[in-house]
Design an enzyme around this catalytic site. Structure first.
Site, mmCIF file in Angstrom:
data_model
loop_
_atom_site.group_PDB
_atom_site.id
_atom_site.type_symbol
_atom_site.label_atom_id
_atom_site.label_comp_id
_atom_site.label_asym_id
_atom_site.label_seq_id
_atom_site.Cartn_x
_atom_site.Cartn_y
_atom_site.Cartn_z
ATOM 1 N N GLY A 1 0.740 -1.230 -0.068
ATOM 2 C CA GLY A 1 -0.162 -0.003 0.143
ATOM 3 C C GLY A 1 0.775 1.199 0.108
ATOM 4 N N ASN B 1 -7.992 4.311 8.758
ATOM 5 C CA ASN B 1 -7.391 2.818 9.415
ATOM 6 C C ASN B 1 -7.436 2.921 11.004
ATOM 7 O OD1 ASN B 1 -5.463 5.048 8.690
ATOM 8 N ND2 ASN B 1 -3.969 3.940 9.757
ATOM 9 N N GLN C 1 -7.400 -0.058 3.695
ATOM 10 C CA GLN C 1 -8.270 -0.261 5.050
ATOM 11 C C GLN C 1 -9.945 -0.596 4.364
ATOM 12 O OE1 GLN C 1 -7.899 -2.084 7.883
ATOM 13 N NE2 GLN C 1 -6.431 -0.321 7.947
ATOM 14 N N SER D 1 -3.821 -3.039 -0.932
ATOM 15 C CA SER D 1 -2.733 -3.870 0.190
ATOM 16 C C SER D 1 -3.367 -5.275 0.062
ATOM 17 C CB SER D 1 -2.511 -3.509 1.326
ATOM 18 O OG SER D 1 -1.498 -4.161 1.903
ATOM 19 N N HIS E 1 -1.991 -7.870 2.494
ATOM 20 C CA HIS E 1 -1.860 -8.102 3.888
ATOM 21 C C HIS E 1 -2.895 -7.876 5.031
ATOM 22 C CE1 HIS E 1 -0.067 -4.897 6.579
ATOM 23 N NE2 HIS E 1 0.010 -4.511 5.370
ATOM 24 N N THR F 1 11.616 -7.695 -10.734
ATOM 25 C CA THR F 1 11.003 -8.845 -10.765
ATOM 26 C C THR F 1 9.780 -9.168 -9.984
ATOM 27 O OG1 THR F 1 13.338 -10.065 -11.339
ATOM 28 C CG2 THR F 1 11.524 -11.457 -10.652
ATOM 29 N N CYS G 1 2.433 2.423 12.618
ATOM 30 C CA CYS G 1 3.715 3.328 11.860
ATOM 31 C C CYS G 1 4.119 4.370 12.670
ATOM 32 C CB CYS G 1 3.111 3.695 10.426
ATOM 33 S SG CYS G 1 2.626 2.428 9.350
#
Lengths: 129, 393
Positions: free
Chosen positions: B72, B152, B180, B200, B202, B238, B326
């Protein structure tokens, strides 16, 4: 982020509460984070801190710092207690995350403030006699 | 074994078994480089294509509008910086809000250093951006509006469709950080008139380290990661084949199971709020009352510090969070709650509980039981009292 020692002290802080018949009380606030520490002491006629208790509104580091502070001043003379530094408190805690280093400093300030309050009360008392 | 309760699903989730099963062969069977021409590469490329189709279908986009990223944060950075640079010939003004994820806020700050101007819209006490204020902030040189779909920390849902419409009417690109929101909210990029969107993996039971940026065909965006020709020449590097395959599966499941889990989580959430409101005095539920996702509850416990609550809960095996993860380690109070105008004491005592697919009623009961004890214990340690708050003697 906290070491085991700090966690342990925070989990089971010593000397939480108020002291009956305290002759020194002080409350110090950190304006930046809003933490508040309050220490109560009972000093004997010989000038020895017989009992010390605290109440703290703040983070785990703040609670642990005041717990250590009250442990350190108990049994000491007011003159000795007045010399206790934040470094001594930090040493007992081991280490703190950098942004929490103000906590022992706030605890030292609270010790100094409570002793000042004790002196003030004593002076007042002596004047009134 | 000691009890463990994970109520930090807004921070990250476990990888679901269905997703993991889909990913496993990508590590050692279909391990080709999806950019290689040979059969190994083609095989991997086929899996990546399928994953891209799944993401596209989940948000009603076209497959060639989906670009895989490392997550994200990269998607937000790419969207903000890439679109701003591509349209700087038109103007240098960007509109966002004060409660965006730090990836958006920091990307905007970085652009400010280059000479872009950014308007950070305030939010009301529910965490909502006002459409009137947004319209008022639009200038002739506004090129981009970036407003998150769901916050979030408090879970408030913004009026994305109305914002998208406003942006379109004014010929401005609209980006939304839906990290979120994805999996909790039905997102239709066509209906909501979204030009770019960050996702995102996860947060929706997919693996970490993978995300996507949706960019509507026709919208210009400059590359920010130079390198090979991956992602149709837009993003070098990659391809993380197991990651994108897992993300694709997770997205498919998220949409498939959304009605089921949304209902389950909502009833657990409502039960949790009823329980704590009845059993713990002096608490405030933050965020919008109704216009919010089901999985996030942000509660302010007066007279105590949130980090102390978090650690005490951790001692009991319960994982929650304070503010944005964060920002952990920083003493700054939550900028989201502060922007919502909460009293500093309410910000100081704010804890986020976020529920997930595997949360049970027993988890909630255990958490409430421990929470009652912990708040009582911490309030006993606190010198602040409700009665004497103004002039504690």
């Amino acid at each position: 982020m906290y070491n085991l020692k700090v966690l342990e002290i925070f989990k089971n802080p010593k000397n939480v509460g108020t002291v009956k018949g305290a002759n020194g009380v002080a409350k110090v606030e950190n304006n930046a984070c809003g933490d508040i520490m309050k220490i109560y002491i009972k000093v004997s006629e010989e000038g020895i801190i017989e009992d010390a208790k605290f109440k703290t509104y703040g983070c785990p580091a703040a609670i642990a710092s005041t717990s250590v502070a009250t442990e350190l001043i108990k049994g000491k003379t007011v003159e000795e207690a007045n010399l206790i530094s934040s470094e001594q408190i930090l040493q007992i805690l081991g280490e703190l995350p950098e942004e929490k280093n103000y906590c022992p400093i706030l605890a030292e300030e609270t010790i100094k403030a409570v002793i000042e309050d004790y002196y003030k009360k004593k002076e007042k008392e002596e004047k009134s006699i | 074994m000691e009890k463990k309760v994970y109520l930090d699903n807004a921070a990250t989730t476990y990888v679901s078994t269905e997703v993991l099963n889909e990913m496993m062969p990508c590590f050692n069977v279909f391990y080709g480089n999806s950019n290689s021409v040979h059969s190994f590469g083609r095989e991997a490329a086929g899996l990546v294509d399928r994953a891209r189709d799944r993401i596209a279908r989940a948000i009603n986009a076209k497959s060639n509008e989906i670009y895989f990223t490392s997550g994200g944060t990269e998607a937000d950075n790419w969207a903000i910086k890439g679109i701003a640079h591509a349209y700087s010939f038109k103007g240098k003004h960007i509109i966002t809000s004060k409660i965006e994820h730090s990836a958006v806020l920091e990307a905007c700050k970085s652009l400010e250093k280059e000479g872009f101007e950014v308007t950070y819209l305030p939010v009301d006490s529910n965490g909502l951006v006002s459409l009137a204020e947004l319209i008022h902030a639009i200038r002739k040189d506004t090129i981009l509006i970036s407003i998150m779909a769901v916050n979030n920390e408090v879970g408030t849902i913004q009026n994305i469709k109305a914002i998208g419409k406003t942006a379109k009417e004014n010929n401005i690109i609209f980006h939304t950080d839906a990290v979120q929101a994805f999996g909790s909210l039905k997102i239709d990029v066509v209906d909501m008139e979204i030009d770019a969107m960050s996702l995102s993996s996860h947060k929706i039971y997919g693996p970490k380290g993978v995300g996507a940026l949706y960019v509507r065909n026709g919208i210009k965006i400059e590359n920010i990661i130079d390198g090979g020709h991956q992602e149709r020449g837009r993003r070098g590097g990659t391809t993380n084949v197991p990651g994108v395959v897992g993300f694709g599966k997770a997205a498919e499941i998220a949409v498939r199971d959304m009605p089921l889990f949304n209902q389950k989580i909502k009833s657990l959430r409502d039960y949790f709020i009823r329980e704590i409101t009845a059993k713990i005095p002096y608490i405030t539920i933050n965020g919008h009352m109704h216009q919010k996702v089901n999985n996030i509850v942000n509660v302010s416990f007066e007279l105590v510090d949130n980090e102390a609550v978090l650690l005490m809960l951790d001692f009991e095996g319960i994982a929650v969070s304070t503010g944005s993860a964060c920002l952990a380690g920083a003493v700054e109070p939550s900028y989201v709650l502060t922007s919502m105008g909460l009293d500093s004491e309410l910000v100081k005592g704010a804890v986020r509980f976020s529920f997930g697919r595997s949360t049970t009623k027993a988890d909630i009961d255990y958490t409430v039981e421990k929470l009652v004890e912990i708040i009582e214990k911490l309030r006993k340690i606190s010198p602040q009292t409700k009665a004497g708050r103004k002039g504690d003697k």
